[in-house]
Design a protein around this motif. Structure first.
Motif, PDB file in Angstrom:
ATOM      1  N   TYR A  19      -1.059  -1.526  -4.269  1.00  0.00           N
ATOM      2  CA  TYR A  19      -2.200  -0.691  -4.547  1.00  0.00           C
ATOM      3  C   TYR A  19      -1.534   0.830  -4.480  1.00  0.00           C
ATOM      4  CZ  TYR A  19      -5.244  -4.574  -3.780  1.00  0.00           C
ATOM      5  OH  TYR A  19      -5.869  -5.835  -3.953  1.00  0.00           O
ATOM      6  N   GLN A  20      -1.965   1.700  -4.816  1.00  0.00           N
ATOM      7  CA  GLN A  20      -1.685   3.303  -4.935  1.00  0.00           C
ATOM      8  C   GLN A  20      -2.816   4.049  -4.432  1.00  0.00           C
ATOM      9  OE1 GLN A  20      -0.448   5.304  -8.623  1.00  0.00           O
ATOM     10  NE2 GLN A  20       1.745   5.475  -7.577  1.00  0.00           N
ATOM     11  N   GLN A  21      -2.396   4.929  -3.611  1.00  0.00           N
ATOM     12  CA  GLN A  21      -3.271   5.897  -3.048  1.00  0.00           C
ATOM     13  C   GLN A  21      -3.462   7.126  -4.071  1.00  0.00           C
ATOM     14  OE1 GLN A  21      -1.958   8.092   0.511  1.00  0.00           O
ATOM     15  NE2 GLN A  21      -3.838   7.549   1.694  1.00  0.00           N
ATOM     16  N   THR A  22      -5.133   7.096  -4.286  1.00  0.00           N
ATOM     17  CA  THR A  22      -5.431   8.144  -4.995  1.00  0.00           C
ATOM     18  C   THR A  22      -6.430   8.963  -4.221  1.00  0.00           C
ATOM     19  OG1 THR A  22      -7.190   7.090  -6.018  1.00  0.00           O
ATOM     20  CG2 THR A  22      -5.179   6.714  -6.918  1.00  0.00           C
TER      21      THR A  22
ATOM     22  N   LEU B 169       1.388   4.890   0.168  1.00  0.00           N
ATOM     23  CA  LEU B 169       0.896   6.054   0.668  1.00  0.00           C
ATOM     24  C   LEU B 169       1.560   7.241   0.051  1.00  0.00           C
ATOM     25  CD1 LEU B 169       1.171   5.114   4.480  1.00  0.00           C
ATOM     26  CD2 LEU B 169      -1.127   5.295   3.303  1.00  0.00           C
TER      27      LEU B 169
ATOM     28  N   TRP C  59      -7.972   3.602  -2.808  1.00  0.00           N
ATOM     29  CA  TRP C  59      -6.856   2.674  -3.114  1.00  0.00           C
ATOM     30  C   TRP C  59      -6.982   2.081  -4.787  1.00  0.00           C
ATOM     31  CZ3 TRP C  59      -2.559   3.067  -0.618  1.00  0.00           C
ATOM     32  CH2 TRP C  59      -2.630   3.276   0.823  1.00  0.00           C
TER      33      TRP C  59
ATOM     34  N   ALA D 266      -4.854   6.984   6.784  1.00  0.00           N
ATOM     35  CA  ALA D 266      -5.184   5.932   5.793  1.00  0.00           C
ATOM     36  C   ALA D 266      -5.641   4.621   6.557  1.00  0.00           C
ATOM     37  CB  ALA D 266      -4.170   5.731   4.737  1.00  0.00           C
TER      38      ALA D 266
ATOM     39  N   TYR E 215       0.820  -1.271  -0.092  1.00  0.00           N
ATOM     40  CA  TYR E 215      -0.009   0.017  -0.002  1.00  0.00           C
ATOM     41  C   TYR E 215       0.923   1.227  -0.077  1.00  0.00           C
ATOM     42  CZ  TYR E 215      -4.122  -2.758   0.775  1.00  0.00           C
ATOM     43  OH  TYR E 215      -5.060  -3.622   0.558  1.00  0.00           O
TER      44      TYR E 215
END
Length: 150
Positions: free
Chosen positions: A139-142, A9, A146, A17, A7
């Motif tokens: 997973y990339q935070q947008t 951030l 996610w 988050a 993940y």
């Protein structure tokens, strides 16, 4: 076999988050062990889980308090090994040790994309896991939450 999800951030810190992510994990009935590398991280997360929403909190305990870890649905610790609350999900922060990750159904590896050292550590761990044929996802935070990238 344990699956490791990374993940990344980017737009908000872990203390904002992680509680939302843990809410979803708990809704599915999983128990969680959150492992950090510094007492400061554990203190910050401890406070965040109690206060992240005005109308609710995430019940949890942490190493060193008087609560029985086995009774905690979420447990925060610095311990490099051990599953004090019989968790099925391991959350790693600060590139914490995870020699026991295969004892969990899933491992969530959270790292700060604005920190070069954290990015390097995440890439190193990703590569090592892939070389050992351990399933990984990213997973990339947008702004919308996610987004699965890999």
């Amino acid at each position: 076999m344990t699956e490791v999800s990374f993940y990344h951030l980017q737009s908000e810190p872990i203390e904002r988050a992680l509680p939302r992510l843990l809410e979803k994990v708990r809704e599915r009935g999983f128990r969680v062990l959150v492992r950090g590398a510094t007492e400061e991280r554990i203190e910050t997360l401890d406070e965040a889980l109690w206060t992240y929403r005005d109308a609710s909190f995430l019940a949890h305990g942490r190493a060193g308090d008087t609560l029985d870890p086995a009774e905690q649905p979420i447990f925060l610790t610095l311990e490099a090994e051990g599953n004090a609350n019989d968790a099925t999900i391991l959350v790693l922060t600060e590139d914490a040790a995870a020699d026991d990750a295969t004892e969990y159904e899933r491992c969530l590896y959270m790292f700060d994309g604005n920190d070069d050292a954290a990015l390097t550590a995440a890439r190193t761990r990703w590569k090592a896991l892939k070389e050992n044929d351990i399933p990984v996802s990213y997973y990339q935070q947008t702004e919308n939450g996610w987004e699965k990238k890999a």
